[in-house]
Structures are given as C-alpha cells and as structure tokens.
Design a protein around this motif. Structure first.
Motif, mmCIF file in Angstrom:
data_model
loop_
_atom_site.group_PDB
_atom_site.id
_atom_site.type_symbol
_atom_site.label_atom_id
_atom_site.label_comp_id
_atom_site.label_asym_id
_atom_site.label_seq_id
_atom_site.Cartn_x
_atom_site.Cartn_y
_atom_site.Cartn_z
ATOM 1 N N ASP A 71 0.860 -1.179 0.000
ATOM 2 C CA ASP A 71 0.000 0.000 0.000
ATOM 3 C C ASP A 71 0.899 1.232 0.000
ATOM 4 O OD1 ASP A 71 -3.044 0.801 0.613
ATOM 5 O OD2 ASP A 71 -1.734 2.180 1.703
ATOM 6 N N PRO A 72 0.505 2.299 -0.676
ATOM 7 C CA PRO A 72 1.357 3.498 -0.701
ATOM 8 C C PRO A 72 1.410 4.249 0.626
ATOM 9 C CG PRO A 72 -0.709 3.902 -1.862
ATOM 10 C CD PRO A 72 -0.658 2.438 -1.563
ATOM 11 N N HIS A 73 0.486 3.978 1.542
ATOM 12 C CA HIS A 73 0.452 4.688 2.815
ATOM 13 C C HIS A 73 1.259 3.950 3.883
ATOM 14 C CE1 HIS A 73 -3.345 6.087 0.853
ATOM 15 N NE2 HIS A 73 -2.914 7.245 1.323
ATOM 16 N N LEU A 74 1.745 4.718 4.855
ATOM 17 C CA LEU A 74 2.295 4.144 6.073
ATOM 18 C C LEU A 74 1.135 3.701 6.957
ATOM 19 C CD1 LEU A 74 4.585 3.669 8.207
ATOM 20 C CD2 LEU A 74 4.140 6.013 8.974
ATOM 21 N N TRP A 75 1.251 2.502 7.528
ATOM 22 C CA TRP A 75 0.230 1.987 8.442
ATOM 23 C C TRP A 75 0.824 1.898 9.840
ATOM 24 C CZ3 TRP A 75 -4.810 0.035 7.023
ATOM 25 C CH2 TRP A 75 -5.119 0.248 5.674
ATOM 26 N N ILE A 76 0.119 2.482 10.805
ATOM 27 C CA ILE A 76 0.562 2.525 12.195
ATOM 28 C C ILE A 76 -0.516 1.887 13.063
ATOM 29 C CG2 ILE A 76 1.262 3.997 14.119
ATOM 30 C CD1 ILE A 76 1.877 6.195 12.058
ATOM 31 N N ASN A 77 -0.126 0.962 13.912
ATOM 32 C CA ASN A 77 -1.058 0.389 14.888
ATOM 33 C C ASN A 77 -0.972 1.179 16.183
ATOM 34 O OD1 ASN A 77 -0.560 -1.837 12.908
ATOM 35 N ND2 ASN A 77 -2.051 -2.870 14.208
ATOM 36 N N LEU A 78 -2.128 1.584 16.713
ATOM 37 C CA LEU A 78 -2.191 2.352 17.947
ATOM 38 C C LEU A 78 -3.094 1.661 18.955
ATOM 39 C CD1 LEU A 78 -2.761 6.002 16.625
ATOM 40 C CD2 LEU A 78 -0.597 4.994 17.360
ATOM 41 N N SER A 79 -2.826 1.901 20.230
ATOM 42 C CA SER A 79 -3.782 1.498 21.258
ATOM 43 C C SER A 79 -4.959 2.468 21.223
ATOM 44 C CB SER A 79 -3.124 1.525 22.636
ATOM 45 O OG SER A 79 -2.842 2.864 23.019
ATOM 46 N N GLN A 80 -6.074 2.088 21.820
ATOM 47 C CA GLN A 80 -7.223 2.995 21.864
ATOM 48 C C GLN A 80 -6.906 4.301 22.591
ATOM 49 O OE1 GLN A 80 -10.619 0.796 23.344
ATOM 50 N NE2 GLN A 80 -11.035 -0.124 21.345
ATOM 51 N N PRO A 81 -6.206 4.265 23.752
ATOM 52 C CA PRO A 81 -5.853 5.538 24.402
ATOM 53 C C PRO A 81 -4.939 6.409 23.542
ATOM 54 C CG PRO A 81 -5.718 3.749 25.986
ATOM 55 C CD PRO A 81 -5.915 3.117 24.647
#
Length: 303
Positions: free
Chosen positions: A200-210
């Motif tokens: 995918d051309p975008h950067l993907w970042i996983n975050l916690s809900q907070p």
C-alpha cells in the motif's frame, strides 16, 4: 600534506555509503520477504535448514511443537505468551546448538503449534526468532537485496547512525521502542518486524485505543475508513482504520498515514500498551538497521 590528510580520513572510519554496505553485507544470509516480513533459513541442531520468521516484536523465540518432537528436545515446563490478541499457554525447551548464518548459539524458545504459519510459497515455518537471538547485535533488514544481516556493533553501525536518518531506540521488555510525531503530538511505538502488511502506498501505524484518543484531542473520530480482520498470538481481532495527516520519525515524514486502532485485548489490554510499526514503513528506503547495542533505528540518508 595531502597524503597525511588522506591517511587521516581513511583512519577516521568508513564513509556513509561504505558503512551501509558493510551493514547489509557482514553476517548476511538470504531472506525471503512475505508481506514485508522476513523469513530466513536456520538450523535448529540437526543439520537441516528450516524457515524461521524474524520478529523484533517477540522478546523470546518460539519453536514449532512438531519440530521439537522431530528433534527429540526436552519439555522444560509451561509458561505464557502475551500477544496482540490474547494470552496463550505454551511449553518451553532448549536448543543446544542453533545456527543462523555465521551465528551459532544456545537458544531457549517457547514451544507451541505453529502449523498455522505459512512461509515463502506456503512452506512450513519451524519457528519465530526473537530478540533473545539478536538483541545484542545489529540487525539489518535488506529489502532491496533480499537479505538479513546480523553482526556485532562497530564502526559501520556508529557511522550509519550519524550519517543516516536515525531515531533513538530503547528497550521495552526486549522489544525496540521509538518515539515519533503523529499530527504534531509525540507518540510511542514499538518496532515489530513480524507484523505483516499488504502492499500500500500509505504508512500503516497500529495504535492502542488511548493513543488514538490522544491524537484526536477530544474530536469525534467519525466513521472508520474500513474495518480489517487481524490475527495474532491469542486469537483474532477486528481493527478499525482511520486517517491522519502526517507522521515524522528519524528525519523522515510520511503523509496521510493510516491508523489501525487495536482493541483492548492481550497486550493492548494493558494501560501502558503502545502501538507499533513494522518493516513496511521502511521498505521504500531499501533497508533499515536495528542497532540494539547503539540504541538506534536507522534508514539510509536521502538521495
């Protein structure tokens, strides 16, 4: 005078290009990258090379139960493994002589059924390699050449950290942790090379809900762009995806990153949990260096 200057420069250490070349060459083994995750062939002690997944997001290596039976390794009791989707009970063992390229060491992995993991071209995966194997070394993911390198710290890693695009990295229970800036706010992230992702051309970042709530600063997130299904140690999860404006880290800026918000399961049920990025973030730059002793995560300089 000129000769003295040349000798002085030569003695001062490798050039930037030479430093990155050394990091991707010294201690290198062939690697296959599947969904940006590195798989390497290693010998768990019987002279037969098998596929292993390389996971900086694991602080302890793991071996498939079937491989353990084949090798006749001892059962050394139970323990638990906490993943992104839950906590699972596993056993443990000791591999007296584990070899990856130039490195031979004693390894004490957990043991579980890894038959659901598929390696290159669907090949079975014998195990997962974590920071108990490479956490005292300089680990280089060479996406461009299809390699992975594992070498001691030295002049090359020090030079690369100075001349490359580098971010400070610290230990988070055996897992690399870095600080970036998401839409103008600092955000703490782990570096998880075992997190696979589609192209995918975008950067993907996983975050916690907070963490996601903090980036919104009280604003309504609106409807997610999409909802993904994911799996990890402990089970499966549903993952809403949102958009942000920009993310910066180590002198690199990514526009319009996608934010995957993790539900409070497994590790992410902890109040102190932080999100992660993976190899896909640095694939466009050809390589990334995880310098555990030096506490740096480094990409090559801009052209």
């Amino acid at each position: 005078m000129l000769q003295a200057l040349i000798l002085s420069l030569a003695a001062s250490g490798p050039t930037c290009a030479a430093a990155f070349e050394a990091l991707r060459t010294d201690g290198a083994v062939e690697a296959a990258y599947v969904a940006h995750v590195a798989f390497v062939r290693a010998d768990p002690g019987d002279g037969q090379a098998r596929w292993f997944l390389v996971d900086t997001g694991a602080n302890r290596s793991a071996l498939d139960a079937g491989v353990v039976r084949t090798l006749g390794l001892p059962d050394e009791g139970g323990t638990t493994v906490e993943g992104t989707a839950g906590v699972v009970e596993v056993s443990s063992t000791t591999v007296p002589r584990f070899t990856l390229g130039p490195v031979t060491t004693r390894l004490s992995p957990t043991v579980s059924d890894l038959s659901g993991l598929a390696g290159p071209e669907g090949a079975p995966v014998a195990g997962i390699l974590g920071s108990d194997l490479f956490g005292q070394a300089v680990l280089t993911f060479d996406f461009e050449r299809g390699r992975l390198a594992l070498a001691p710290a030295g002049e090359a890693s020090a030079t690369a950290a100075t001349c490359g695009r580098s971010a400070s990295m610290r230990d988070d229970n055996g897992i690399p942790r870095v600080t970036g800036e998401l839409d103008g706010r600092p955000v703490e992230l782990r570096y998880d090379s075992g997190a696979g992702l589609f192209d995918d051309p975008h950067l993907w970042i996983n975050l916690s809900q907070p963490q996601h709530a903090a980036t919104l600063d009280g604003r309504d997130p609106g409807e997610p762009l999409e909802v993904l299904g994911g799996s990890g140690t402990g089970g499966s999860v549903r993952l809403p995806v949102y958009a942000a404006a920009r993310f910066r880290m180590g002198g690199i800026e990514w526009a319009e990153p996608r934010l995957i918000v993790q539900p409070p399961q497994g590790y992410f049920a902890r109040p102190e949990a932080v999100g992660f990025i993976g190899n896909a973030a640095f694939r466009p730059f050809g390589m990334v260096v995880i310098d555990y002793p030096g506490g740096r995560l480094t990409a090559p300089p801009a052209d």
